[in-house]
Design an enzyme around this catalytic site. Structure first.
Site, short mmCIF file in Angstrom:
data_model
loop_
_atom_site.label_atom_id
_atom_site.label_comp_id
_atom_site.label_asym_id
_atom_site.label_seq_id
_atom_site.Cartn_x
_atom_site.Cartn_y
_atom_site.Cartn_z
N PHE A 139 0.85 -1.20 0.00
CA PHE A 139 0.00 0.00 0.00
C PHE A 139 0.88 1.24 0.00
CE2 PHE A 139 -3.13 2.60 2.79
CZ PHE A 139 -3.65 3.22 1.68
N ASN A 147 0.43 4.34 0.72
CA ASN A 147 0.40 5.23 1.88
C ASN A 147 1.14 4.69 3.09
OD1 ASN A 147 -0.95 7.27 0.63
ND2 ASN A 147 -2.91 6.95 1.62
N TYR A 148 1.45 3.38 3.07
CA TYR A 148 2.32 2.81 4.11
C TYR A 148 3.71 2.65 3.51
CZ TYR A 148 -2.11 1.50 6.40
OH TYR A 148 -3.36 1.52 6.98
N ARG A 149 4.31 3.75 3.18
CA ARG A 149 5.57 3.78 2.46
C ARG A 149 6.59 2.82 3.08
NH1 ARG A 149 5.80 6.25 -2.02
NH2 ARG A 149 5.33 8.33 -1.23
#
Length: 527
Positions: free
Chosen positions: A466, A468-470
């Site tokens: 994902f 946004n969960y770098r």
């Protein structure tokens, strides 16, 4: 003699590059000052190492102590834009002087890629651009990139008791990056994710022009909804559709430990959580907790739910679909949508919603590391046992298992750039945190071990992630470099089959690859 001559050439090139870089930096700063408008002088938004408030400006919006480095000599300046023109001026001057920029909304970048670099760079900080306009009659809103979700939720609730927005649960996350990466939240099963409700946007492109949906075109508008805006431009604002919610919602949190048979409950949860009514979001959070004895640890799973309706209806659903949870009426709390946002932010029930407006401005307090996975088949009980055994090696670690299903099974993977749709039971977020820099390597190593243990039970070829969960571990380029083959490694995990189209869009709108960072999307032909 030849060796000495070769060394001389290396030194000559190094000195030459250093002079060019220094000259470019000077030209960049002069460019900013020469382009600034008297009505909105950029000097009021410009900070460098000589400013007494430079360090505080830097650390106020860096959330991960592991990545924070206010003394970084590569950091030329911070432009904390107070006007759209400041963004335009920064882009034009940085591009003309070959200086990279890092775009930071409110600093929730897990790997700090919005505020660190190994080459000279400028932070374009968006936190001052935070206006929000709510249009109740048309169920729409405009929100600037630097506004937090807490500020957005508060504005919506002030205007209406029955409107909401499908986004995340952390109130201090900035709208700019959160929405552009997808925007996952607890309304996902009913309404999808944030990008499914974006109807327009304002973006500054690589030429410093402000574009909206009509002027940027549908390809670019598609790309910034889930592809990460920072690969294509600077998001100024989003126009979003608001969604309808009832005046009364119900939430609960129930904890079960290994000793209380949580494995049976969690296995059943895997079978039913994605098939429950769309109005119900029921997450599971495995975490370490104290055991029966003071020197023992065990695993507890917190089951947290949000239902768009009454407690009685929620009780009936759980009693039928997951009676193993043992839910009781006293576990359930009925409240308005805005009050559920404080519940999900882990504040005690009854906390005033004014807490949603607080922006933590102190330096980051903890070091942390996060990773992600998507699960398409139930993890067997023996698999869960292996995961718990590995988790117990940590001091502070938790996992968040967030359910899919509902409307997400109905939205095509290419509807937006965000591809993780049909076929997922749930998404995993791994999160470990610590306070001592000396144990950073040990914690990163343990996180890798945990990630390795779960590999047999999650998506594969590619192992999805994902945006946004770098997570820098899944592949990255070096600062200032763009290798397409390397980009395809992390890009295939973040974007799956949408990657090629994203690279085509990049080649069309930013062919010189100005907007780049360690995990950016390159133009298709960049090498």
């Amino acid at each position: 003699m030849k060796v000495g001559f070769a060394l001389f050439l290396v030194l000559l090139v190094s000195v030459s590059e250093a002079k060019i870089t220094k000259q470019n930096i000077g030209n960049f700063l002069r460019c900013l000052r020469s382009r600034t408008s008297p009505l909105n002088p950029i000097t009021e938004a410009l900070y460098n190492h000589d400013n007494s408030t430079f360090v505080s400006t830097y650390v106020s919006y860096t959330k991960n102590k592991r990545c924070s480095n206010p003394n970084d000599t590569n950091l030329i300046a911070i432009v904390a834009a107070k006007h759209e023109s400041h963004v335009q001026e920064t882009v034009v001057c940085a591009k003309s002087n070959e200086i990279q920029i890092r775009i930071r909304s409110v600093g929730h970048d897990y790997e700090g890629l919005s505020y660190i670099s190994s080459v000279p760079f400028v932070i374009l900080d968006m936190h001052n651009l935070r206006s929000i306009t709510i249009d109740v009659s048309n169920k729409k809103a405009w929100v600037q990139a630097g506004a937090t979700l807490g500020e957005l939720y508060t504005k919506i609730a002030e205007a209406s008791k029955t409107l909401a927005f499908a986004a995340g649960v952390c109130p201090t996350v900035g709208a700019g990056g959160h929405i552009s990466g997808g925007g996952y939240g607890n309304l996902i099963r009913k309404y999808g994710i944030s990008v499914d409700h974006v109807v327009d946007a304002q973006l500054v492109d690589a030429n410093g022009k402000i574009l909206n949906r009509a002027s940027m075109g549908e390809d670019l508008f598609w790309a910034i909804r889930g592809g990460g805006g920072a690969s294509f431009g600077v998001i100024l604002s989003w126009k979003i559709n608001l969604v309808e919610v009832p005046e009364t919602l119900t939430v609960f949190k129930v904890n079960k430990t290994l000793e209380q048979g949580v494995n049976d409950v969690l296995y059943k949860w895997q079978l039913v959580s994605s098939k429950l009514p769309r109005e119900l979001f029921l997450s599971a959070m495995p975490q370490i907790t104290k055991g029966a004895k003071s020197d023992e640890k065990t695993i507890a799973v917190a089951f947290s739910a949000q239902y768009l309706g009454s407690a009685e209806k929620l009780m009936a659903i759980i009693s039928k679909s997951l009676p193993e949870l043992g839910l009781k009426r006293e576990d359930c709390n009925e409240m308005s949508w805005i009050n559920t946002t404080t519940f999900w932010a882990d504040f005690p029930v009854g906390t005033p919603t004014s807490v949603l407006l607080k922006r933590p401005l102190e330096p980051p307090g903890a070091f942390f590391k996060s990773k992600s996975d998507y699960v398409k088949k139930p993890i067997p009980k023996e698999g869960m046992e292996k995961i718990w055994k590995m988790m117990l090696k940590f001091n502070n670690v938790w996992m968040q298992w967030n359910p899919y299903g509902g409307v997400m099974d109905k939205i095509p993977a290419n509807a937006t750039a965000f591809p993780h749709r049909k076929g997922n039971l749930f998404k995993i977020q791994y999160f470990s945190f610590w306070n001592d820099a000396n144990v950073t390597d040990a914690n990163l190593g343990s996180m890798k071990e945990l990630y390795d243990v779960t590999e047999p039970y999650v998506s594969s070829n590619p192992r999805e992630a994902f945006l946004n969960y770098r997570d820098i571990d899944i592949g990255s380029n070096l600062s200032g470099e763009t290798n397409t083959e390397e980009a395809e490694i992390y890009g295939s995990k973040y974007f799956l089959g949408n990657l090629k189209r994203l690279m085509d869009v990049k080649a069309k709108y930013d062919p010189e690859n100005f907007f780049r960072y360690e995990q950016s999307i390159p133009p298709l032909r960049a090498m």
